[in-house]
Design a protein around this motif. Structure first.
Motif, PDB file in Angstrom:
ATOM      1  N   LEU A 640       0.838  -1.211   0.000  1.00 10.94           N
ATOM      2  CA  LEU A 640       0.000   0.000   0.000  1.00 10.94           C
ATOM      3  C   LEU A 640       0.866   1.251   0.000  1.00 10.94           C
ATOM      4  O   LEU A 640       0.594   2.220  -0.740  1.00 10.94           O
ATOM      5  CB  LEU A 640      -0.925  -0.008   1.227  1.00 10.94           C
ATOM      6  N   LEU A 641       1.917   1.275   0.815  1.00 11.67           N
ATOM      7  CA  LEU A 641       2.815   2.435   0.836  1.00 11.67           C
ATOM      8  C   LEU A 641       3.486   2.621  -0.520  1.00 11.67           C
ATOM      9  O   LEU A 641       3.655   3.752  -1.000  1.00 11.67           O
ATOM     10  CB  LEU A 641       3.869   2.227   1.927  1.00 11.67           C
ATOM     11  N   GLY A 642       3.818   1.524  -1.172  1.00 16.53           N
ATOM     12  CA  GLY A 642       4.492   1.608  -2.456  1.00 16.53           C
ATOM     13  C   GLY A 642       3.633   2.205  -3.550  1.00 16.53           C
ATOM     14  O   GLY A 642       4.148   2.888  -4.448  1.00 16.53           O
ATOM     15  N   VAL A 643       2.311   2.004  -3.509  1.00 12.13           N
ATOM     16  CA  VAL A 643       1.440   2.527  -4.574  1.00 12.13           C
ATOM     17  C   VAL A 643       0.983   3.950  -4.302  1.00 12.13           C
ATOM     18  O   VAL A 643       0.321   4.552  -5.156  1.00 12.13           O
ATOM     19  CB  VAL A 643       0.205   1.613  -4.767  1.00 12.13           C
ATOM     20  N   CYS A 644       1.328   4.478  -3.117  1.00  5.78           N
ATOM     21  CA  CYS A 644       0.909   5.853  -2.806  1.00  5.78           C
ATOM     22  C   CYS A 644       1.605   6.877  -3.697  1.00  5.78           C
ATOM     23  O   CYS A 644       1.164   8.023  -3.797  1.00  5.78           O
ATOM     24  CB  CYS A 644       1.188   6.184  -1.332  1.00  5.78           C
ATOM     25  N   GLY A 645       2.698   6.490  -4.353  1.00  2.00           N
ATOM     26  CA  GLY A 645       3.414   7.415  -5.222  1.00  2.00           C
ATOM     27  C   GLY A 645       2.884   7.454  -6.638  1.00  2.00           C
ATOM     28  O   GLY A 645       3.323   8.276  -7.445  1.00  2.00           O
ATOM     29  N   ALA A 654      -0.494   7.300   2.879  1.00  5.31           N
ATOM     30  CA  ALA A 654       0.918   6.935   2.971  1.00  5.31           C
ATOM     31  C   ALA A 654       1.389   6.943   4.418  1.00  5.31           C
ATOM     32  O   ALA A 654       2.104   6.020   4.851  1.00  5.31           O
ATOM     33  CB  ALA A 654       1.759   7.899   2.136  1.00  5.31           C
ATOM     34  N   ARG A 655       0.990   7.992   5.178  1.00  5.37           N
ATOM     35  CA  ARG A 655       1.423   8.069   6.582  1.00  5.37           C
ATOM     36  C   ARG A 655       0.836   6.916   7.389  1.00  5.37           C
ATOM     37  O   ARG A 655       1.518   6.325   8.233  1.00  5.37           O
ATOM     38  CB  ARG A 655       1.000   9.408   7.181  1.00  5.37           C
ATOM     39  N   ARG A 656      -0.443   6.598   7.146  1.00  3.07           N
ATOM     40  CA  ARG A 656      -1.082   5.502   7.897  1.00  3.07           C
ATOM     41  C   ARG A 656      -0.436   4.155   7.550  1.00  3.07           C
ATOM     42  O   ARG A 656      -0.195   3.325   8.432  1.00  3.07           O
ATOM     43  CB  ARG A 656      -2.593   5.467   7.609  1.00  3.07           C
ATOM     44  N   LYS A 659       3.006   4.079   9.142  1.00  4.48           N
ATOM     45  CA  LYS A 659       2.893   3.911  10.590  1.00  4.48           C
ATOM     46  C   LYS A 659       2.682   2.439  10.948  1.00  4.48           C
ATOM     47  O   LYS A 659       3.358   1.897  11.829  1.00  4.48           O
ATOM     48  CB  LYS A 659       1.735   4.766  11.113  1.00  4.48           C
ATOM     49  N   ARG A 660       1.741   1.794  10.234  1.00  2.00           N
ATOM     50  CA  ARG A 660       1.468   0.394  10.532  1.00  2.00           C
ATOM     51  C   ARG A 660       2.648  -0.498  10.161  1.00  2.00           C
ATOM     52  O   ARG A 660       2.976  -1.449  10.862  1.00  2.00           O
ATOM     53  CB  ARG A 660       0.213  -0.067   9.765  1.00  2.00           C
ATOM     54  N   LEU A 661       3.309  -0.146   9.065  1.00  2.00           N
ATOM     55  CA  LEU A 661       4.450  -0.942   8.629  1.00  2.00           C
ATOM     56  C   LEU A 661       5.608  -0.833   9.604  1.00  2.00           C
ATOM     57  O   LEU A 661       6.240  -1.838   9.966  1.00  2.00           O
ATOM     58  CB  LEU A 661       4.879  -0.499   7.223  1.00  2.00           C
ATOM     59  N   LEU A 662       5.900   0.378  10.059  1.00  2.00           N
ATOM     60  CA  LEU A 662       7.029   0.577  10.967  1.00  2.00           C
ATOM     61  C   LEU A 662       6.733   0.047  12.368  1.00  2.00           C
ATOM     62  O   LEU A 662       7.661  -0.243  13.128  1.00  2.00           O
ATOM     63  CB  LEU A 662       7.402   2.055  11.018  1.00  2.00           C
ATOM     64  N   GLU A 663       5.458  -0.088  12.701  1.00  2.00           N
ATOM     65  CA  GLU A 663       5.118  -0.747  13.959  1.00  2.00           C
ATOM     66  C   GLU A 663       5.500  -2.224  13.904  1.00  2.00           C
ATOM     67  O   GLU A 663       5.949  -2.799  14.902  1.00  2.00           O
ATOM     68  CB  GLU A 663       3.614  -0.609  14.238  1.00  2.00           C
TER      69      GLU A 663
END
Length: 743
Positions: A640-645, A654-656, A659-663
């Protein structure tokens, strides 16, 4: 005529049950008798046997004379019957002595003595006795014919058959059986066709001969011609089809059978088990027990043991073992096959304590197959030390023992130990060479694998199809197109026919190396395609962004009747994702569970996230994640973070996602890099600097990407921003179109 071949017998006190002074258990037969044909000797028989074995012929004659008074002809019949009982119990010398002292004999007596010699394997004595017989009938000739044919002396059997003054159906059948056992099926068929009268046994013998040699077309022709096939005929056909790998046809005939016995059920259960249909084997066994109340035999249990080993359910395996113990099959294991099967099963399941216990309990009956099963079992659970200890301790090692250990060391990356064993292996065959080549390729030592292949050919060992498959697969994994083409050319020169496995390997190799046209050329010329063939082509088109071609192959696959699996949908969804086929991707994703009963896995969900993100539907992708029936892991949030770009940047999503990924993974490098790039792309440089500073504090560094090229057999690797190569400036000048300022 004096008695021949007298033998003194040693008396044993091992038995506690004696009948007076005489006990048949004291005598040692000259050959082992089948339990099926064992004939119990009476007390009087044992007394006579004792006298004959000690050459007390006078006493033996008195005992014979004291037998119940009957007519003289009845006494000949009685003595002949006693002679048969002696020979059937293995006391052939005593039977011959009895024959010598008989005052009168008839042709039945002579035939009984001849049959005794034949059954105990003393064919030289049988031939001499046959020549001396004053009268011979068709039974005499047939008995000698059977003995010679069963012993593999087929030329002598043919001579006897040709000079027989009279033949009956047993004579003809015996000749057919002998020829089949010697592998002469054409001659057997010729004799079968010449038979004046064919019995049911005749048809069964010929059909079974074809079935056992895998010639099912010819067996089917005879089966269809036979007027009244019985359960033996049907069972031969079922077993033959299963042995030839055509389980579907075997099962079709099995279901058509009007009468089935335990042998029929066992043949079908074994057919399923040996062809990898383990669940079907177990279900059929339950049907046999539940609906037909048949008791399984030893062969049934052996097939079920292998089915349990293949299906991988330890509890089912233990329940089966309990059934074996209850029925005493593991204790009445006269040939050791049940114990070997149990050791194999527990070794396959990784339950090595049980496997080792059974192995030790039967250590007196040493078997190299069981040792290999134990070695492979220890390797499978990663206990190479125990595997090596057993390998060092066993008195005999075969090629499987050596290759198993070599493969085990390759699997854990201990290449040096694997090479040491290979170099000390006494008899290296093509399989061992293939294991070495595969092990080096598996450990990314492709140059060494190619060198070993050259050594293999230099030593005159012909490569197997699996050898080529390993090398072609390695060339594809490393994107070495030139090497892959060379192996393909060598295949075309040395192999007259490509098997399905090789064709699939070539499709995958060309697709991975970028030669998608060559991959499709091989695919289009295939006469038969399995699921791997279709999946390889779909994945190849998908990786090259050729969604329409991938969808066409998918449609052709469905038209051919091949059912897709999870890999098929992974390839087709990936193709839709790369080309933005949003609606079609959703339809295919829904059809997985609705039409094909394939539950979507993690990889399919990642494909859908990429599909939605590339279509600019990032929020819809986030909703998709939140509705998943399982807890999303870092690969889901990373996707999901990868497709935000893509397209319009959605920093909220992207922030959400970050956040979940880094947790889940605080040191995840791609998450930090992607988030930095997103901040920079929308002008949030302050946030970018803060994030990069945080990366420095965490010591999070991006691993540079790399590429490589194979030149004259040597790979050259280039990292992003790398200028170490001595020709780096010239390479960069060429890449960017900048003229060399030095010239």
């Amino acid at each position: 005529m004096r008695a021949l071949n007298f033998r003194a017998f040693s008396f044993s006190l091992s038995s506690n049950l004696n009948c007076g002074q005489f006990d048949v258990q004291r005598f040692k037969p000259q050959f082992s008798t089948s339990k099926t044909h064992y004939v119990k000797l009476t007390f009087d028989d044992s007394q006579i046997l004792d006298c004959l074995s000690q050459q007390r012929l006078g006493e033996a004659w008195v005992l014979l004379d004291e037998m119940p008074k009957r007519s003289f002809q009845d006494r000949v019949v009685c003595w002949t019957s006693l002679l048969s009982r002696f020979s059937q119990n293995g006391f052939i010398d005593e039977a011959r002595t009895l024959f010598e002292i008989m005052p009168e004999r008839n042709v039945v007596t002579y035939n009984a003595m001849l049959s005794g010699y034949v059954k105990c394997g003393r064919l030289s004595d049988a031939c001499r006795f046959f020549q001396a017989m004053p009268e011979k009938n068709v039974v005499s000739w047939t008995s000698l014919l059977c003995g010679l044919a069963n012993a593999g002396r087929i030329d002598e059997a043919r001579e006897v058959f040709n000079v027989m003054p009279e033949r009956n159906v047993v004579s003809w059948n015996s000749m057919v059986v002998g020829l089949i056992r010697s592998g002469q099926l054409e001659e057997a068929r010729q004799v079968f066709d010449e038979m004046p009268v064919k019995s049911q046994v005749s048809w069964n013998v010929m059909i079974a001969g074809y079935s056992e040699h895998g010639r099912m077309d010819e067996a089917r022709v005879l089966f269809d011609r036979m007027e009244d096939p019985n359960v033996v005929t049907w069972t031969s056909m079922v077993a033959g089809y299963c042995r030839a790998g055509n389980v579907q046809e075997g099962y079709y005939l099995f279901r058509k059978m009007s009468d089935r016995n335990v042998v029929s059920w066992t043949a079908m259960i074994g057919g399923f088990a040996w062809n990898g249909f383990y669940k079907e084997a177990l279900w059929l066994f339950l049907e046999m027990k539940t609906n037909h109340e048949l008791e399984p035999n030893g062969e049934s249990f052996i097939s079920l043991i292998y089915a349990c080993a293949g299906i991988g359910f330890p509890r089912v395996a233990m329940q089966l073992h309990a059934q074996l113990t209850i029925n005493c099959w593991d204790y009445n294991d006269y040939d050791g096959r049940v114990c070997k099967s149990l050791i194999h099963m527990y070794s396959m399941l990784g339950i090595m304590d049980f496997a080792w216990y059974i192995f030790l309990r039967n250590s007196k009956n040493y078997c190299i197959q069981s040792c290999n099963s134990i070695i492979n079992g220890y390797i499978r659970i990663g206990e190479l030390e125990k595997a090596q200890s057993l390998f060092d301790a066993v008195p005999v090692r075969d090629k499987i023992s050596w290759t198993s250990m070599i493969n085990g060391y390759f699997n854990v990356g201990q290449v040096a130990k694997a090479c040491y064993l290979f170099n000390n292996m006494p008899d290296i065959d093509a399989v061992a060479w293939t294991v070495m080549i595969s092990g080096h390729a598996q450990n990314e030592l492709f140059a060494e694998a190619a060198y070993l292949f050259s050594e293999m050919r230099a030593k005159g060992v012909s490569p197997l199809n699996s050898t080529f498959s390993v090398l072609i697969g390695a060339a594809g994994a490393m994107a070495y197109l030139d090497q892959g083409r060379q192996f393909h050319c060598l295949l075309m020169k040395t192999q007259f026919e490509f098997d399905l496995f090789l064709q699939n390997s070539l499709i995958s190799m060309y697709a991975k190396c970028g030669a998608i046209g060559d991959a499709y050329g091989i695919f289009s010329k295939m006469t038969f395609r399995d699921l791997v063939s279709w999946n390889s082509m779909i994945m190849g088109f998908s990786h090259h962004g050729l969604a329409s071609e991938a969808l066409e192959v998918f449609e052709a696959m469905l038209t051919s009747g091949t059912c897709p699996n999870s890999v098929t949908f992974l390839g087709i969804l990936s193709a839709c994702s790369h080309t933005g086929l949003h609606n079609q991707g959703w339809e295919l994703f829904d059809s997985m569970s609705n039409m094909f009963a394939i539950p979507p896995q993690l990889e399919h969900c990642v494909c859908m996230i990429n599909l939605l993100g590339r279509a600019g539907k990032v929020e819809e992708a986030e909703e998709f994640i939140l509705k998943l029936p399982f807890e999303p892991d870092r690969s889901i949030w990373g996707a999901l973070l990868g497709v935000c770009g893509f397209g319009k940047i959605n920093m909220g999503v992207a922030r959400r996602a970050a956040k979940r990924l880094l947790e889940l993974d605080p040191l995840n490098v791609p998450a930090h890099v992607v988030l930095c790039n997103l901040h920079a792309s929308i002008g949030q440089h302050a946030e970018e600097r803060l994030l990069r500073k945080e990366m420095e504090l965490k010591r999070v560094r991006k691993v540079p990407g790399c590429s490589w090229i194979l030149l004259k057999g040597e790979p050259y690797v280039f990292f992003s921003g790398d200028r170490i190569h001595p020709l780096a400036e010239q390479i960069l000048s060429l890449l960017f179109g900048i003229k060399d300022k030095l010239h």
